[in-house]
Scaffold this motif. Structure first.
Motif, PDB file in Angstrom:
ATOM      1  N   ARG A 122     -27.053  98.387 -10.770  1.00  0.00           N
ATOM      2  CA  ARG A 122     -26.483  97.065 -11.053  1.00  0.00           C
ATOM      3  C   ARG A 122     -26.997  96.058 -10.025  1.00  0.00           C
ATOM      4  O   ARG A 122     -27.050  96.347  -8.827  1.00  0.00           O
ATOM      5  N   ASP A 143     -32.867  92.823 -10.129  1.00  0.00           N
ATOM      6  CA  ASP A 143     -33.471  91.691 -10.829  1.00  0.00           C
ATOM      7  C   ASP A 143     -34.968  91.766 -10.583  1.00  0.00           C
ATOM      8  O   ASP A 143     -35.421  91.610  -9.443  1.00  0.00           O
ATOM      9  N   ARG A 146     -25.874  98.036 -19.092  1.00  0.00           N
ATOM     10  CA  ARG A 146     -26.172  96.769 -19.773  1.00  0.00           C
ATOM     11  C   ARG A 146     -27.290  96.079 -19.006  1.00  0.00           C
ATOM     12  O   ARG A 146     -27.302  96.084 -17.776  1.00  0.00           O
ATOM     13  N   ARG A 190     -29.930  92.500 -18.998  1.00  0.00           N
ATOM     14  CA  ARG A 190     -30.269  91.167 -19.507  1.00  0.00           C
ATOM     15  C   ARG A 190     -31.781  91.007 -19.400  1.00  0.00           C
ATOM     16  O   ARG A 190     -32.368  91.239 -18.340  1.00  0.00           O
ATOM     17  N   ASP A 204     -29.104  90.120 -24.095  1.00  0.00           N
ATOM     18  CA  ASP A 204     -28.456  91.255 -23.451  1.00  0.00           C
ATOM     19  C   ASP A 204     -28.576  92.497 -24.333  1.00  0.00           C
ATOM     20  O   ASP A 204     -28.495  92.407 -25.565  1.00  0.00           O
ATOM     21  N   GLU A 234     -27.360  96.841 -24.487  1.00  0.00           N
ATOM     22  CA  GLU A 234     -26.370  97.774 -23.956  1.00  0.00           C
ATOM     23  C   GLU A 234     -26.691  99.196 -24.380  1.00  0.00           C
ATOM     24  O   GLU A 234     -27.480  99.422 -25.309  1.00  0.00           O
ATOM     25  N   GLU A 289     -33.000  92.251 -15.793  1.00  0.00           N
ATOM     26  CA  GLU A 289     -31.956  92.184 -14.765  1.00  0.00           C
ATOM     27  C   GLU A 289     -30.837  93.128 -15.185  1.00  0.00           C
ATOM     28  O   GLU A 289     -30.306  93.012 -16.295  1.00  0.00           O
ATOM     29  N   LEU A 348     -27.267  94.329 -15.445  1.00  0.00           N
ATOM     30  CA  LEU A 348     -25.891  93.839 -15.333  1.00  0.00           C
ATOM     31  C   LEU A 348     -24.950  94.965 -14.924  1.00  0.00           C
ATOM     32  O   LEU A 348     -23.867  94.703 -14.399  1.00  0.00           O
ATOM     33  N   GLU A 349     -25.345  96.199 -15.207  1.00  0.00           N
ATOM     34  CA  GLU A 349     -24.641  97.421 -14.812  1.00  0.00           C
ATOM     35  C   GLU A 349     -25.721  98.433 -14.442  1.00  0.00           C
ATOM     36  O   GLU A 349     -26.902  98.197 -14.702  1.00  0.00           O
ATOM     37  N   CYS A 376     -28.249 101.011 -15.033  1.00  0.00           N
ATOM     38  CA  CYS A 376     -28.963 101.236 -16.292  1.00  0.00           C
ATOM     39  C   CYS A 376     -29.895 102.431 -16.192  1.00  0.00           C
ATOM     40  O   CYS A 376     -30.503 102.669 -15.142  1.00  0.00           O
TER      41      CYS A 376
END
Length: 121
Positions: free
Chosen positions: A38, A41, A66, A68, A77, A79, A93, A95-96, A98
């Motif tokens: 997470r 980026d 998730r 992006r 996004d 998932e 990027e 978000l969680e 991955c």
């Protein structure tokens, strides 16, 4: 034909929880098992590429988390549980945390990996 597991793919990039394991699987295509914690980026690592974005197309499946995907037109996004196609001109990027499988043209993917490694060093 070639098959492989995550453990059979050599590590190409590793650090700060990011792991990229890649191996050519045939047909001028490479499979990559990728883990982004997470907050990862990739935009800074892609600076210097055309439009500062990855120019390699990718097909794959997001197993966990998730993500992006930033593009010149905005962002989308993704998932866990989704298959994807990312056209050239993107930057991920997380978000969680991955984990995903990525299939890409070997020559283009190798260019991106070399660029990212140079920017990480």
């Amino acid at each position: 034909m070639t098959g492989m597991t995550r453990e059979q793919a050599p590590v190409a990039i590793e650090g700060d929880g990011v792991e990229l394991r890649v191996r050519e699987i045939g047909g001028d295509m490479t499979a990559a098992f990728i883990a982004f914690p997470r907050g990862t980026d990739m935009r800074p690592a892609l600076k210097g590429m055309p439009d500062d974005l990855c120019q390699c197309p990718h097909w794959g499946f997001l197993f966990k988390g998730r993500l992006r995907m930033h593009t010149g037109a905005g962002s989308d996004d993704y998932e866990a549980g989704q298959a994807f196609y990312w056209a050239p001109g993107h930057a991920p990027e997380a978000l969680e945390d991955c984990e995903f499988l990525d299939i890409s043209p070997t020559d283009k993917f190798n260019e991106v990996i070399a660029h990212v490694k140079a920017n990480m060093g």
